[in-house]
Structure formats: structure tokens, C-alpha cells
Design an enzyme around this catalytic site. Structure first.
Site, PDB file in Angstrom:
ATOM      1  N   THR A 343       0.849  -1.173   0.000  1.00  0.00           N
ATOM      2  CA  THR A 343       0.000   0.000   0.000  1.00  0.00           C
ATOM      3  C   THR A 343       0.891   1.232   0.000  1.00  0.00           C
ATOM      4  OG1 THR A 343      -1.643  -1.224   1.290  1.00  0.00           O
ATOM      5  CG2 THR A 343      -1.785   1.154   1.404  1.00  0.00           C
ATOM      6  N   GLY A 425       1.287  -1.340   5.108  1.00  0.00           N
ATOM      7  CA  GLY A 425       1.720  -2.511   5.841  1.00  0.00           C
ATOM      8  C   GLY A 425       0.665  -3.475   6.327  1.00  0.00           C
ATOM      9  N   GLY A 426      -0.525  -3.548   5.705  1.00  0.00           N
ATOM     10  CA  GLY A 426      -1.512  -4.537   6.105  1.00  0.00           C
ATOM     11  C   GLY A 426      -1.837  -4.470   7.585  1.00  0.00           C
TER      12      GLY A 426
END
Length: 529
Positions: A343, A425-426
């Protein structure tokens, strides 16, 4: 590696230098922070394709100088052909992460740009769309250098990614991954962006670009139709807020995990005083993360499917209950689901104080891997976060929105400072946000807070273990204490790793100047005027 912060009257921060250059140029021409962000979003969609693209989603948090905040939810729902029966009938027990069957949700990012520009015009913005997309189009036509981040990226499920229609021909060179010095010229994507510049962003869904997208999606066998595109509009949403001593923190409501980001901060605040970088500081944040993620995983889903208001979890009583369940001496064992996510987060503050926190993504690196030939758009795989179990928290159903790790953050301090911040970073996003914000609150500079070593509880990309991973610059005695308390400590061996996020922070000080910094772990920087 410590990034030099920018001190200016207006500034931007992005994980790729070409994006920050595009944003700074718009500010220099008199554009506002929203207009600068659209230019940055378009540019980074071109030059950082492993992390994001216009075939993905986006979320906005906008703070007006007078204090009013706006949220924009620009995430698309599952396509009308995306049913549990479809995938079960094809032999799937879980949703595929790559290929046409993974390209199962509408891309919302461009709809979010359109809604943001509507807000910009209401606030006095007047920059023509063609100028905002000019840099992105130029990079498509003239070519751009493949970034260090992309060169070093090791995608999950590589064989399936290579098999996705259009992936190898679009992103590799002569059938092999690009090497240092390689350049790429996505001319079809440039033509699509030029059409949007000429016809307007609505063309992505209801015009010529939308028609080409739908035809290509049908051709490769993806479950998103022309009608799905035509029905899509981004939404204005009320941000979630949490009052802490000296500041108010804001984020976005479901389907994002913004609730988890606020829960971590609220629970941690109620664990008592903790000296910066002490055992109590890091243990408290880790344990708050576990409590926050347990709530997130039970609750966060399509906003139309929520059981009760998310603000119920942010009351003082609810946060005190969660904090009381934390043992400040021992680590709790708690299963966590795996939430990858490549992202980008970017921020902008203009000279009048309009502030933007923005995040844009295609979920996994390169998303589904599918590149649509007529437009050069690579499509996200956000739908992989759905479940094929109809009784799950997020079951697949046409028109339903998936769970999103994306969440842009912003803090407003009682002394007048306004701070957009965030990270990619999820599952790491809420954790990295909490680490950089608590450092800044404790007195560290923006640059030091963003540069400081980070940890991640859970799994990193491609890793099989659920552990507590650390960059190598932590005090060994801290790691020994955490290990003794029962934390599954695992050292990464790297001083700086993008597995621990690309973070950024900007602050508009009460006296008027803007300070900005972006992560040394990325290919970006901050720039001001």
C-alpha cells in the site's frame, strides 16, 4: 538513514520522490492540499505499481483549518458475478489471490479522487484536472525508472502472479524481473489517464474508459461487470474520533480497520504511564494491539452489515474493560489472522492549513496481477479478504464491501497542531501508526519518530510464523525482557526494512509553519514550498 525533515509554509510527503515532486508542484502553482494529493495519487499509481494503482481503492481523511473533518470511503464492492457458488463450483475452498478470479471487486480509488475534488472546489480549489494528472501522464509517455522497492520486492504466490493475464508483459522485461537501471513506459495507462483528464474522472466508471475496463474484465473472466462499474460512487463518511489527553485522534470507520488503530491508542493510554522505549511502552502497545485486533476480527465488516455503532467500542468504559484485561507483566496468547498488504500512505498540508491523510492500495503486491490491455490498468485483489463461508464475519456476496486494512490517520492537538500520519503494511498499519505517534507525543521529533526501529506482531509478507518481529536497532536488553515475558521475539537482522512499513508524518504548527518527513525505508521524501 535519518531523513531530513522539511520546514515550510506547505508540504507533502510520499513514498516515491516523483509523487512528492508532483504534489509540491501543485502547491507551488497555488493548488490546495486535496489537489496536490490527487496529483500525487495519480503519479504514484504509475511509478509504484507493486504497491498501488488506479485499479485499486483509496481512503481520505481531510481536516479543514477551522477544525471540520471529512472522510471519503473509496472502496468498491464485490462484482455481481462474485458469488460463493461460483467459486465453490470451480473447486475453490478459499478465494484465489491471483488471476482473473481474484479481480473480483470494483476499483474505487478514482471515484475517491472525484469526490475529493468536489470537496476541494467547495473549499475554493480551482486547479484543472489536466494539470493534476499531467505528471502521471508524462511518466507514462516518457518512461520512469523502476524503483528500488520494486526491484527488491519478492511477491507472494509468484507462479500464480506470472500466470495472471498481462503481468509478465507489463512488469517484466524480456520475460525476466527488471534489473537495476530498468525503465518502464506504460503507454496504454498513459492514454487512459489522458482520457480521464479530457473527459473527467467519471469516465472511469460510466464512459469510454469504463467500457474498455468492463470489456477486458469480461474477456479475462473476472466477475466484475459494466453495470457494477456504472453503479459505483465513492461515499462521504463521518470519521471516527478518540479523545486522548492533549489531542484528538481520527481515523475512518468500517470497512477499514481504523477502529483498531484508535483502539490500540485508547487501550494503551489506560495502561498507565510508560517511559519511551521502556518494556512497559512496547509491551503495552503489543498487548493493546492484540485486544484491538480481536475486536476488529469479530466486528469490522461492510458498514451496511454492522451489528452496532463502532463508536461503542471507543467509550471510556469499553476501553477500560479492555485495558483491565491486559497483564502488564506477561504476554497474552491470542491467535491473529494474516493480513498482508502492499500500500502507499501520503500526506499534504497547504499554506492555509488544509490537511490530508490519504492511503491507496491494490492489496497484495501487484494486486491480482491482471493487467487490462486496453487501458494498462492492473486490478486489485482486495476481494481475497472475503470468506467462502457464508457464516463468516465477511462472507462473499455480490455488492458487499470487503474488509480493508487501509486506514489514514490524523491527530489534532489541543495546542493547535494538526498531524496527518500513517503507514502502509496490512496488519502492521495500526501498529506502526501507534509506534510513531506515541514517540512523537513523548517528545521525539518527526524525523526521529519515523526513523526509530519498529516491531510487528503477526506475520510479514511471505513469512510463515506468527511472531513479534523486530528491526535490529532495538536495545538487546529490551528484547530479553520481552522474551522473558512470553513474547515470541524474532529479530529480522535488518536495521531498516520496508516489511516494517513506509510511514510518514506532517504537522501544521500553531504558529503556521509546516514540518514534514517520510520514511527512509521507502523511495520517497517530503518536499515543501
Amino acid at each position: 538513514m535519518l531523513d531530513t525533515p522539511v520546514f515550510a509554509s506547505a508540504a507533502v510527503a510520499a513514498p516515491h520522490r516523483l509523487a512528492s515532486e508532483a504534489g509540491r508542484a501543485i502547491l507551488a502553482e497555488g493548488g490546495n492540499a486535496i489537489e496536490a494529493m490527487v496529483a500525487m495519487a495519480a503519479t504514484i499509481a504509475v511509478v509504484y505499481p507493486h504497491m498501488n494503482g488506479i485499479g485499486g481503492d483509496g481512503f481520505w481523511l481531510v481536516h479543514e483549518p477551522g477544525g471540520k473533518m471529512h472522510g471519503i470511503e473509496a472502496c468498491g464492492p464485490a462484482g455481481s458475478l462474485a458469488t460463493i457458488e461460483r467459486y465453490r463450483g470451480k473447486g475453490y475452498d478459499v478465494l484465489p489471490a491471483r488471476g482473473p478470479e481474484a479481480a473480483l471487486t470494483v476499483a474505487g480509488a478514482v471515484g475517491g479522487w472525484q469526490l475529493a475534488l468536489d470537496l476541494s472546489r467547495a473549499l475554493g480549489g480551482r486547479m484543472p484536472l489536466g494539470e493534476l494528472l499531467l505528471d502521471a501522464i508524462s511518466h507514462c509517455r516518457e518512461g520512469y525508472a523502476v524503483s528500488d522497492s520494486e526491484l527488491g520486492n519478492k511477491p507472494n504466490e509468484l507462479e500464480a502472479l506470472k500466470a495472471a493475464p498481462g503481468f509478465v508483459s507489463s512488469f517484466w522485461i524480456d520475460g525476466a524481473p527488471p534489473k537495476p537501471g530498468a525503465r518502464r513506459r506504460p503507454e496504454a495507462l498513459g492514454a487512459a489517464l489522458q482520457q480521464l483528464a479530457d473527459a473527467g474522472l467519471d469516465d472511469f466508471y460510466r464512459g469510454d474508459v469504463g467500457r474498455e475496463i468492463a470489456a477486458d474484465l469480461e474477456r479475462i473472466g473476472a466477475p466484475v461487470t459494466r453495470t457494477d462499474l456504472e453503479r459505483y460512487y465513492a461515499r462521504s463518511v463521518a470519521p471516527l474520533t478518540l479523545k486522548l489527553p492533549g489531542l484528538t485522534v481520527a481515523n475512518l470507520p468500517p470497512p477499514t480497520q481504523g477502529l483498531a488503530s484508535l483502539l490500540i491508542l485508547g487501550i494503551f493510554e489506560r495502561l498507565g504511564e510508560a517511559r519511551l522505549d521502556s518494556f512497559e511502552h512496547h509491551h503495552g502497545l503489543i498487548e493493546a494491539t492484540k485486544r484491538a485486533f480481536a475486536i476488529r476480527d469479530r466486528y469490522v465488516t461492510d458498514p451496511a452489515e454492522l451489528d452496532h455503532p463502532p463508536a461503542d467500542f471507543l467509550t471510556d468504559a469499553a476501553l477500560m474493560r479492555e485495558a483491565a484485561a491486559v497483564d502488564m507483566k506477561r504476554a497474552a496468547k491470542l491467535p491473529l489472522r494474516h493480513g498482508d498488504g502492499d500500500t502507499i500512505w501520503m500526506g499534504a498540508i497547504d499554506g492555509k492549513g488544509l490537511a490530508v491523510s490519504y492511503i491507496q492500495s491494490i492489496y497484495w503486491e501487484y494486486g491480482s496481477g491482471c493487467v487490462l490491455p486496453a487501458t494498462g490498468i492492473h486490478w486489485q485483489n482486495r476481494g481475497v479478504s472475503f470468506s467462502l463461508d457464508k457464516n463468516a464475519a465477511n462472507p462473499l456476496r455480490p455488492g458487499r464491501k470487503p474488509f480493508h486494512t487501509l486506514n489514514p490517520a490524523l491527530a489534532r492537538f489541543d495546542d493547535g497542531r494538526v498531524l496527518p500520519y500513517g503507514s502502509m503494511g496490512g496488519d502492521g498499519q495500526p501498529q506502526f501508526q501507534a509506534q510513531i505517534l506515541t514517540r512523537y507525543r513523548a517528545g521525539q521529533s518527526l524525523a526521529t519518530a519515523v526513523d526509530a526501529p519498529r516491531w510487528l506482531f503477526g506475520k510479514t509478507w511471505g513469512a510463515g510464523s506468527t511472531s513479534l518481529k523486530f528491526e535490529s536497532r532495538f536495545d538487546p536488553s529490551l528484547l530479553e525482557r520481552l522474551d522473558a515475558a512470553g513474547h515470541p521475539v524474532e529479530e529480522s537482522g535488518l536495521a531498516y526494512s520496508e516489511g516494517f512499513g513506509h510511514a510518514g508524518m506532517l504537522v501544521k504548527h500553531a504558529k503556521g509553519h509546516v514540518e514534514a518527513v517520510h520514511d527512509p525505508r521507502s523511495d520517497g521524501d517530503s518536499r515543501g514550498i
